[in-house]
Design a protein around this motif. Structure first.
Motif, PDB file in Angstrom:
ATOM      1  N   ILE A  75       0.857  -1.186   0.000  1.00 50.74           N
ATOM      2  CA  ILE A  75       0.000   0.000   0.000  1.00 50.74           C
ATOM      3  C   ILE A  75       0.892   1.235   0.000  1.00 50.74           C
ATOM      4  O   ILE A  75       1.687   1.438   0.911  1.00 50.74           O
ATOM      5  CB  ILE A  75      -0.928   0.018   1.232  1.00 50.74           C
ATOM      6  CG1 ILE A  75      -1.735  -1.268   1.316  1.00 50.74           C
ATOM      7  CG2 ILE A  75      -1.856   1.233   1.183  1.00 50.74           C
ATOM      8  CD1 ILE A  75      -2.532  -1.413   2.613  1.00 50.74           C
ATOM      9  N   ASP A  76       0.778   2.050  -1.040  1.00 52.59           N
ATOM     10  CA  ASP A  76       1.709   3.165  -1.212  1.00 52.59           C
ATOM     11  C   ASP A  76       0.933   4.461  -1.471  1.00 52.59           C
ATOM     12  O   ASP A  76       0.168   4.564  -2.438  1.00 52.59           O
ATOM     13  CB  ASP A  76       2.637   2.864  -2.393  1.00 52.59           C
ATOM     14  CG  ASP A  76       3.823   3.804  -2.457  1.00 52.59           C
ATOM     15  OD1 ASP A  76       3.969   4.653  -1.548  1.00 52.59           O
ATOM     16  OD2 ASP A  76       4.603   3.697  -3.424  1.00 52.59           O
ATOM     17  N   LEU A  77       1.135   5.456  -0.598  1.00 51.56           N
ATOM     18  CA  LEU A  77       0.511   6.761  -0.773  1.00 51.56           C
ATOM     19  C   LEU A  77       1.396   7.608  -1.679  1.00 51.56           C
ATOM     20  O   LEU A  77       2.478   8.036  -1.270  1.00 51.56           O
ATOM     21  CB  LEU A  77       0.302   7.451   0.583  1.00 51.56           C
ATOM     22  CG  LEU A  77      -0.277   8.876   0.546  1.00 51.56           C
ATOM     23  CD1 LEU A  77      -1.665   8.886  -0.068  1.00 51.56           C
ATOM     24  CD2 LEU A  77      -0.306   9.477   1.953  1.00 51.56           C
ATOM     25  N   ILE A  78       0.928   7.868  -2.897  1.00 49.78           N
ATOM     26  CA  ILE A  78       1.686   8.654  -3.867  1.00 49.78           C
ATOM     27  C   ILE A  78       1.327  10.129  -3.744  1.00 49.78           C
ATOM     28  O   ILE A  78       2.176  11.010  -3.790  1.00 49.78           O
ATOM     29  CB  ILE A  78       1.413   8.166  -5.308  1.00 49.78           C
ATOM     30  CG1 ILE A  78       1.681   6.665  -5.407  1.00 49.78           C
ATOM     31  CG2 ILE A  78       2.260   8.934  -6.300  1.00 49.78           C
ATOM     32  CD1 ILE A  78       3.098   6.273  -5.138  1.00 49.78           C
ATOM     33  N   SER A  79       0.027  10.408  -3.644  1.00 53.28           N
ATOM     34  CA  SER A  79      -0.547  11.717  -3.333  1.00 53.28           C
ATOM     35  C   SER A  79       0.072  12.896  -4.063  1.00 53.28           C
ATOM     36  O   SER A  79       1.105  13.401  -3.676  1.00 53.28           O
ATOM     37  CB  SER A  79      -0.469  11.976  -1.825  1.00 53.28           C
ATOM     38  OG  SER A  79      -1.109  13.204  -1.503  1.00 53.28           O
ATOM     39  N   GLY A  80      -0.588  13.319  -5.136  1.00 56.88           N
ATOM     40  CA  GLY A  80      -0.180  14.547  -5.805  1.00 56.88           C
ATOM     41  C   GLY A  80       0.841  14.375  -6.906  1.00 56.88           C
ATOM     42  O   GLY A  80       1.035  15.258  -7.723  1.00 56.88           O
ATOM     43  N   HIS A  81       1.493  13.240  -6.967  1.00 57.26           N
ATOM     44  CA  HIS A  81       2.524  13.023  -7.970  1.00 57.26           C
ATOM     45  C   HIS A  81       2.047  12.102  -9.090  1.00 57.26           C
ATOM     46  O   HIS A  81       2.472  12.243 -10.231  1.00 57.26           O
ATOM     47  CB  HIS A  81       3.785  12.427  -7.326  1.00 57.26           C
ATOM     48  CG  HIS A  81       4.356  13.278  -6.227  1.00 57.26           C
ATOM     49  ND1 HIS A  81       4.920  14.505  -6.472  1.00 57.26           N
ATOM     50  CD2 HIS A  81       4.434  13.079  -4.887  1.00 57.26           C
ATOM     51  CE1 HIS A  81       5.323  15.035  -5.323  1.00 57.26           C
ATOM     52  NE2 HIS A  81       5.037  14.189  -4.357  1.00 57.26           N
TER      53      HIS A  81
END
Length: 370
Positions: A75-81
Protein backbone atom coordinates in the motif's frame (compact mmCIF):
# COMPACT_ATOMS: atom_id res chain seq x y z
CA UNK A 1 -17.11 -11.11 4.30
CA UNK A 2 -20.43 -9.19 4.12
CA UNK A 3 -20.21 -6.17 1.85
CA UNK A 4 -20.66 -2.72 3.41
CA UNK A 5 -23.47 -0.89 1.57
CA UNK A 6 -21.13 2.08 1.27
CA UNK A 7 -18.64 0.04 -0.74
CA UNK A 8 -19.44 -1.03 -4.30
CA UNK A 9 -17.05 -3.42 -6.00
CA UNK A 10 -16.17 -3.82 -9.66
CA UNK A 11 -18.55 -6.17 -11.44
CA UNK A 12 -15.94 -8.64 -12.62
CA UNK A 13 -16.41 -11.92 -14.44
CA UNK A 14 -14.17 -14.64 -13.10
CA UNK A 15 -13.03 -12.67 -10.04
CA UNK A 16 -9.65 -14.00 -8.95
CA UNK A 17 -7.89 -14.05 -5.59
CA UNK A 18 -6.37 -10.58 -6.07
CA UNK A 19 -9.74 -9.05 -6.96
CA UNK A 20 -11.32 -10.58 -3.87
CA UNK A 21 -8.42 -9.47 -1.68
CA UNK A 22 -8.68 -5.86 -2.86
CA UNK A 23 -12.45 -5.86 -2.41
CA UNK A 24 -12.11 -7.17 1.13
CA UNK A 25 -9.41 -4.61 1.93
CA UNK A 26 -11.48 -1.66 0.73
CA UNK A 27 -14.74 -2.92 2.23
CA UNK A 28 -13.08 -3.21 5.62
CA UNK A 29 -11.29 0.14 5.20
CA UNK A 30 -14.55 2.00 4.51
CA UNK A 31 -16.25 0.29 7.47
CA UNK A 32 -13.29 1.15 9.69
CA UNK A 33 -13.27 4.82 8.59
CA UNK A 34 -17.01 5.18 9.16
CA UNK A 35 -16.72 3.55 12.56
CA UNK A 36 -13.98 5.98 13.54
CA UNK A 37 -16.08 8.89 12.23
CA UNK A 38 -18.85 8.00 14.69
CA UNK A 39 -16.40 8.19 17.59
CA UNK A 40 -14.70 11.45 16.60
CA UNK A 41 -16.19 14.92 16.84
CA UNK A 42 -17.67 16.06 13.49
CA UNK A 43 -15.62 19.25 13.91
CA UNK A 44 -12.45 17.16 13.61
CA UNK A 45 -13.40 16.12 10.05
CA UNK A 46 -14.63 19.55 8.99
CA UNK A 47 -11.14 20.96 9.53
CA UNK A 48 -9.41 18.29 7.43
CA UNK A 49 -7.72 19.20 4.16
CA UNK A 50 -7.67 17.02 1.08
CA UNK A 51 -4.18 15.85 2.00
CA UNK A 52 -5.42 14.96 5.49
CA UNK A 53 -8.16 12.76 4.02
CA UNK A 54 -5.64 11.05 1.74
CA UNK A 55 -3.43 10.31 4.74
CA UNK A 56 -6.42 9.09 6.78
CA UNK A 57 -7.45 6.75 3.97
CA UNK A 58 -3.92 5.42 3.62
CA UNK A 59 -3.48 4.83 7.35
CA UNK A 60 -6.90 3.20 7.62
CA UNK A 61 -6.05 0.79 4.83
CA UNK A 62 -2.77 -0.09 6.52
CA UNK A 63 -4.57 -0.61 9.83
CA UNK A 64 -7.04 -3.18 8.46
CA UNK A 65 -4.76 -4.85 5.90
CA UNK A 66 -3.49 -7.56 8.29
CA UNK A 67 -7.09 -8.65 8.97
CA UNK A 68 -7.56 -9.70 5.34
CA UNK A 69 -4.00 -10.89 4.77
CA UNK A 70 -2.99 -7.96 2.56
CA UNK A 71 0.71 -7.05 2.70
CA UNK A 72 0.99 -3.55 4.23
CA UNK A 73 4.12 -2.83 2.20
CA UNK A 74 2.07 -3.06 -1.01
CA UNK A 75 0.00 0.00 0.00
CA UNK A 76 1.71 3.17 -1.21
CA UNK A 77 0.51 6.76 -0.77
CA UNK A 78 1.69 8.65 -3.87
CA UNK A 79 -0.55 11.72 -3.33
CA UNK A 80 -0.18 14.55 -5.80
CA UNK A 81 2.52 13.02 -7.97
CA UNK A 82 0.73 10.16 -9.70
CA UNK A 83 -2.88 9.25 -10.41
CA UNK A 84 -4.41 7.59 -8.42
CA UNK A 85 -3.39 8.75 -4.92
CA UNK A 86 -2.88 5.28 -3.42
CA UNK A 87 -1.30 2.43 -5.34
CA UNK A 88 -1.86 -1.20 -4.37
CA UNK A 89 1.30 -2.67 -5.83
CA UNK A 90 1.19 -5.96 -7.76
CA UNK A 91 -2.63 -5.87 -7.98
CA UNK A 92 -3.31 -3.51 -10.93
CA UNK A 93 -5.55 -1.55 -8.53
CA UNK A 94 -5.36 1.98 -7.16
CA UNK A 95 -7.47 4.33 -5.04
CA UNK A 96 -8.22 7.97 -5.84
CA UNK A 97 -9.16 9.94 -2.71
CA UNK A 98 -11.50 12.94 -2.86
CA UNK A 99 -13.46 14.83 -0.23
CA UNK A 100 -15.72 17.79 0.33
CA UNK A 101 -16.34 20.03 3.32
CA UNK A 102 -20.00 20.20 2.32
CA UNK A 103 -22.80 17.91 3.43
CA UNK A 104 -23.03 16.51 -0.09
CA UNK A 105 -21.81 13.63 -2.21
CA UNK A 106 -20.63 15.78 -5.10
CA UNK A 107 -17.35 17.49 -5.87
CA UNK A 108 -14.88 18.32 -8.63
CA UNK A 109 -12.57 15.45 -9.51
CA UNK A 110 -9.38 14.90 -11.44
CA UNK A 111 -8.36 15.88 -14.96
CA UNK A 112 -9.86 13.88 -17.81
CA UNK A 113 -6.41 13.69 -19.39
CA UNK A 114 -4.84 11.55 -16.62
CA UNK A 115 -1.37 12.37 -17.91
CA UNK A 116 0.23 11.24 -14.61
CA UNK A 117 -1.62 7.92 -14.42
CA UNK A 118 0.41 5.04 -12.99
CA UNK A 119 1.09 2.74 -15.94
CA UNK A 120 0.66 -0.38 -13.80
CA UNK A 121 -2.83 0.55 -12.57
CA UNK A 122 -5.80 -0.66 -14.63
CA UNK A 123 -8.64 -0.42 -12.11
CA UNK A 124 -9.26 2.58 -9.89
CA UNK A 125 -11.59 3.01 -6.94
CA UNK A 126 -12.88 6.36 -5.73
CA UNK A 127 -12.75 6.72 -1.95
CA UNK A 128 -14.83 9.77 -1.11
CA UNK A 129 -15.18 11.59 2.19
CA UNK A 130 -18.25 13.71 2.95
CA UNK A 131 -16.94 15.86 5.79
CA UNK A 132 -19.93 18.16 6.27
CA UNK A 133 -23.00 17.19 8.30
CA UNK A 134 -22.44 13.69 9.69
CA UNK A 135 -19.03 12.66 8.27
CA UNK A 136 -19.17 9.56 6.12
CA UNK A 137 -17.02 7.70 3.59
CA UNK A 138 -17.95 5.73 0.49
CA UNK A 139 -15.98 3.78 -2.07
CA UNK A 140 -16.95 2.64 -5.55
CA UNK A 141 -15.33 2.04 -8.97
CA UNK A 142 -13.96 5.33 -10.29
CA UNK A 143 -15.95 5.49 -13.53
CA UNK A 144 -19.24 4.80 -11.76
CA UNK A 145 -19.21 8.13 -9.92
CA UNK A 146 -18.15 10.51 -12.71
CA UNK A 147 -21.28 12.40 -13.72
CA UNK A 148 -20.06 15.12 -16.05
CA UNK A 149 -17.14 17.31 -17.12
CA UNK A 150 -16.44 20.89 -16.07
CA UNK A 151 -13.56 23.32 -16.22
CA UNK A 152 -11.25 24.86 -13.66
CA UNK A 153 -7.86 25.34 -15.31
CA UNK A 154 -8.43 22.19 -17.40
CA UNK A 155 -11.29 19.80 -18.18
CA UNK A 156 -12.07 17.82 -15.04
CA UNK A 157 -14.58 15.19 -14.06
CA UNK A 158 -17.45 15.97 -11.72
CA UNK A 159 -18.01 13.44 -8.95
CA UNK A 160 -21.41 12.23 -7.74
CA UNK A 161 -21.25 9.33 -5.31
CA UNK A 162 -25.03 8.79 -5.61
CA UNK A 163 -24.80 8.31 -9.35
CA UNK A 164 -26.36 5.24 -10.95
CA UNK A 165 -24.07 3.32 -13.30
CA UNK A 166 -26.12 4.12 -16.42
CA UNK A 167 -25.91 7.87 -15.71
CA UNK A 168 -22.14 8.21 -15.63
CA UNK A 169 -20.50 10.41 -18.25
CA UNK A 170 -19.13 7.46 -20.21
CA UNK A 171 -22.56 5.91 -20.67
CA UNK A 172 -23.77 9.29 -21.90
CA UNK A 173 -20.89 9.46 -24.38
CA UNK A 174 -21.61 5.88 -25.47
CA UNK A 175 -18.14 4.69 -24.59
CA UNK A 176 -16.38 2.79 -21.82
CA UNK A 177 -14.01 4.34 -19.31
CA UNK A 178 -11.37 1.68 -19.95
CA UNK A 179 -11.41 2.62 -23.64
CA UNK A 180 -11.64 6.37 -23.06
CA UNK A 181 -8.73 6.56 -20.60
CA UNK A 182 -6.39 5.01 -23.16
CA UNK A 183 -7.16 7.55 -25.89
CA UNK A 184 -4.56 10.14 -26.77
CA UNK A 185 -5.31 13.55 -25.25
CA UNK A 186 -6.57 15.06 -28.52
CA UNK A 187 -8.88 12.07 -29.02
CA UNK A 188 -10.30 12.51 -25.52
CA UNK A 189 -10.95 16.18 -26.14
CA UNK A 190 -12.53 15.40 -29.52
CA UNK A 191 -14.81 12.74 -28.03
CA UNK A 192 -16.00 15.00 -25.22
CA UNK A 193 -16.38 18.01 -27.52
CA UNK A 194 -18.50 15.98 -29.92
CA UNK A 195 -20.72 14.80 -27.08
CA UNK A 196 -21.45 18.32 -25.82
CA UNK A 197 -22.07 19.69 -29.31
CA UNK A 198 -24.51 16.89 -30.13
CA UNK A 199 -26.18 17.26 -26.75
CA UNK A 200 -26.75 20.96 -27.39
CA UNK A 201 -28.19 20.23 -30.83
CA UNK A 202 -30.53 17.56 -29.46
CA UNK A 203 -31.76 19.95 -26.78
CA UNK A 204 -32.04 22.84 -29.29
CA UNK A 205 -29.69 24.95 -27.22
CA UNK A 206 -27.12 27.46 -28.43
CA UNK A 207 -24.08 26.16 -26.55
CA UNK A 208 -20.48 25.42 -27.45
CA UNK A 209 -17.70 23.81 -25.38
CA UNK A 210 -15.45 26.86 -25.53
CA UNK A 211 -12.90 25.29 -23.18
CA UNK A 212 -12.03 22.30 -25.38
CA UNK A 213 -9.79 21.88 -28.33
CA UNK A 214 -9.58 25.48 -29.42
CA UNK A 215 -6.37 27.36 -30.16
CA UNK A 216 -7.27 31.01 -29.87
CA UNK A 217 -6.08 34.25 -28.33
CA UNK A 218 -5.70 34.42 -24.57
CA UNK A 219 -7.30 37.89 -24.70
CA UNK A 220 -10.87 38.74 -25.59
CA UNK A 221 -11.29 41.58 -28.09
CA UNK A 222 -14.04 43.14 -30.17
CA UNK A 223 -15.00 41.97 -33.63
CA UNK A 224 -15.72 45.56 -34.64
CA UNK A 225 -12.05 46.46 -34.10
CA UNK A 226 -10.89 44.09 -36.86
CA UNK A 227 -9.75 45.37 -40.21
CA UNK A 228 -12.07 45.13 -43.20
CA UNK A 229 -10.03 42.25 -44.64
CA UNK A 230 -10.08 40.32 -41.35
CA UNK A 231 -13.83 40.78 -41.10
CA UNK A 232 -14.38 39.57 -44.66
CA UNK A 233 -12.49 36.33 -43.95
CA UNK A 234 -14.57 35.62 -40.86
CA UNK A 235 -17.83 36.57 -42.61
CA UNK A 236 -17.10 34.13 -45.43
CA UNK A 237 -16.59 31.33 -42.92
CA UNK A 238 -19.77 32.26 -41.08
CA UNK A 239 -21.70 32.20 -44.38
CA UNK A 240 -20.47 28.64 -44.87
CA UNK A 241 -21.08 27.27 -41.41
CA UNK A 242 -24.34 28.77 -40.20
CA UNK A 243 -27.52 28.30 -42.18
CA UNK A 244 -29.35 30.19 -39.44
CA UNK A 245 -28.25 33.29 -41.41
CA UNK A 246 -30.73 32.40 -44.15
CA UNK A 247 -33.61 31.05 -42.10
CA UNK A 248 -36.76 32.90 -41.10
CA UNK A 249 -36.14 32.55 -37.35
CA UNK A 250 -34.74 36.03 -36.83
CA UNK A 251 -34.62 35.72 -33.03
CA UNK A 252 -31.94 32.98 -33.15
CA UNK A 253 -30.26 34.01 -36.40
CA UNK A 254 -27.01 35.30 -34.91
CA UNK A 255 -26.76 33.47 -31.61
CA UNK A 256 -24.65 30.52 -32.86
CA UNK A 257 -22.36 32.91 -34.75
CA UNK A 258 -21.76 35.00 -31.63
CA UNK A 259 -20.81 31.87 -29.68
CA UNK A 260 -18.55 30.71 -32.50
CA UNK A 261 -16.74 34.06 -32.65
CA UNK A 262 -16.01 33.91 -28.94
CA UNK A 263 -15.12 30.22 -29.00
CA UNK A 264 -12.93 30.17 -32.09
CA UNK A 265 -11.52 33.69 -32.27
CA UNK A 266 -11.86 35.20 -28.75
CA UNK A 267 -14.01 37.91 -30.31
CA UNK A 268 -17.03 39.65 -28.82
CA UNK A 269 -19.65 41.18 -31.09
CA UNK A 270 -22.56 43.01 -29.41
CA UNK A 271 -24.15 43.93 -32.77
CA UNK A 272 -23.66 40.86 -34.97
CA UNK A 273 -26.66 41.61 -37.18
CA UNK A 274 -25.10 44.86 -38.42
CA UNK A 275 -22.57 42.96 -40.50
CA UNK A 276 -25.04 40.57 -42.07
CA UNK A 277 -28.48 42.08 -42.38
CA UNK A 278 -29.01 45.52 -40.84
CA UNK A 279 -29.65 48.26 -43.39
CA UNK A 280 -27.64 48.60 -46.58
CA UNK A 281 -30.00 46.59 -48.78
CA UNK A 282 -28.72 45.39 -52.12
CA UNK A 283 -30.23 47.62 -54.82
CA UNK A 284 -27.89 47.12 -57.79
CA UNK A 285 -26.47 43.88 -59.26
CA UNK A 286 -24.19 43.71 -62.28
CA UNK A 287 -24.77 47.44 -62.78
CA UNK A 288 -28.55 47.08 -63.05
CA UNK A 289 -30.96 48.49 -60.51
CA UNK A 290 -33.27 45.92 -58.96
CA UNK A 291 -37.02 46.41 -59.10
CA UNK A 292 -37.20 45.21 -55.50
CA UNK A 293 -34.18 45.56 -53.20
CA UNK A 294 -32.63 42.40 -51.77
CA UNK A 295 -31.87 42.05 -48.05
CA UNK A 296 -28.32 42.84 -46.94
CA UNK A 297 -27.43 39.15 -46.45
CA UNK A 298 -27.62 38.66 -50.24
CA UNK A 299 -24.99 41.34 -50.74
CA UNK A 300 -22.71 39.65 -48.18
CA UNK A 301 -23.18 36.27 -49.86
CA UNK A 302 -22.32 37.62 -53.28
CA UNK A 303 -19.30 39.58 -52.03
CA UNK A 304 -18.00 36.51 -50.14
CA UNK A 305 -18.88 33.95 -52.79
CA UNK A 306 -15.41 33.48 -54.27
CA UNK A 307 -13.86 33.07 -50.81
CA UNK A 308 -16.63 30.64 -49.87
CA UNK A 309 -16.13 28.57 -53.02
CA UNK A 310 -12.37 28.43 -52.54
CA UNK A 311 -12.72 27.38 -48.90
CA UNK A 312 -15.18 24.61 -49.78
CA UNK A 313 -13.22 23.27 -52.74
CA UNK A 314 -9.92 23.36 -50.81
CA UNK A 315 -11.06 23.24 -47.17
CA UNK A 316 -8.63 23.83 -44.34
CA UNK A 317 -8.78 22.00 -41.02
CA UNK A 318 -10.89 24.68 -39.32
CA UNK A 319 -13.56 24.64 -42.01
CA UNK A 320 -13.72 20.85 -41.99
CA UNK A 321 -14.15 20.77 -38.25
CA UNK A 322 -16.71 23.56 -38.38
CA UNK A 323 -18.71 21.68 -41.01
CA UNK A 324 -18.60 18.56 -38.87
CA UNK A 325 -19.73 20.51 -35.81
CA UNK A 326 -22.34 22.85 -37.27
CA UNK A 327 -23.80 21.48 -40.48
CA UNK A 328 -27.01 19.80 -39.39
CA UNK A 329 -28.10 18.68 -42.85
CA UNK A 330 -27.07 15.87 -45.17
CA UNK A 331 -24.06 16.74 -47.29
CA UNK A 332 -21.57 15.16 -49.69
CA UNK A 333 -18.11 15.13 -48.14
CA UNK A 334 -16.62 14.93 -51.62
CA UNK A 335 -18.49 17.97 -52.91
CA UNK A 336 -18.90 20.44 -50.09
CA UNK A 337 -19.55 23.39 -52.35
CA UNK A 338 -22.50 21.71 -54.09
CA UNK A 339 -23.90 20.69 -50.70
CA UNK A 340 -23.58 24.24 -49.40
CA UNK A 341 -25.25 25.66 -52.52
CA UNK A 342 -28.19 23.27 -52.17
CA UNK A 343 -28.56 24.30 -48.54
CA UNK A 344 -28.59 27.98 -49.51
CA UNK A 345 -31.24 27.44 -52.19
CA UNK A 346 -33.42 25.45 -49.81
CA UNK A 347 -33.16 28.06 -47.05
CA UNK A 348 -34.03 30.90 -49.43
CA UNK A 349 -37.03 28.98 -50.74
CA UNK A 350 -38.38 28.46 -47.21
CA UNK A 351 -37.81 32.04 -46.01
CA UNK A 352 -40.58 34.45 -47.12
CA UNK A 353 -38.14 37.37 -46.97
CA UNK A 354 -35.79 35.68 -49.43
CA UNK A 355 -37.93 33.30 -51.50
CA UNK A 356 -38.31 35.75 -54.45
CA UNK A 357 -34.54 35.94 -54.98
CA UNK A 358 -32.95 33.70 -57.69
CA UNK A 359 -29.99 32.93 -55.43
CA UNK A 360 -28.69 29.91 -57.37
CA UNK A 361 -28.57 31.91 -60.60
CA UNK A 362 -26.87 34.80 -58.86
CA UNK A 363 -24.19 32.65 -57.26
CA UNK A 364 -23.52 30.43 -60.27
CA UNK A 365 -23.14 33.49 -62.51
CA UNK A 366 -20.85 35.22 -59.98
CA UNK A 367 -23.14 38.22 -59.85
CA UNK A 368 -21.56 41.40 -58.48
CA UNK A 369 -23.49 43.71 -56.12
CA UNK A 370 -22.86 47.44 -56.08
Amino acid sequence: MEQDSRFIAFDLDGMNHVDQLVNELLTLSVSYMNGEALLESPHHYRTMSGADVEKLSYESMKSVAPQVGFDVDRIDLISGHVFPDIILHNTRYGVEVKSTQKDAWTSTGSSIVESTRDINTDRVYMLFGKLGGIPEFRCKPYQQCLSNIAVTHSPRYLIDMNLSEEDNIFSKMNTKYDDFRQFEENMKISKVREYYLQKAKAEHKYEMPWWMGESTSVNLSFYNDLSKIEKSIIQARACILFRSLYQKDSHNRYRPISLWLCNSYSLLCPNMRDDFSAGGKCTVINGKKLEKPYPHIVRELLLSHQQIKTLLINPDEDILRGIHDFWDFDYDENNLYASWLEMIVECFKNNPELSFIPIRELLESNAVPS
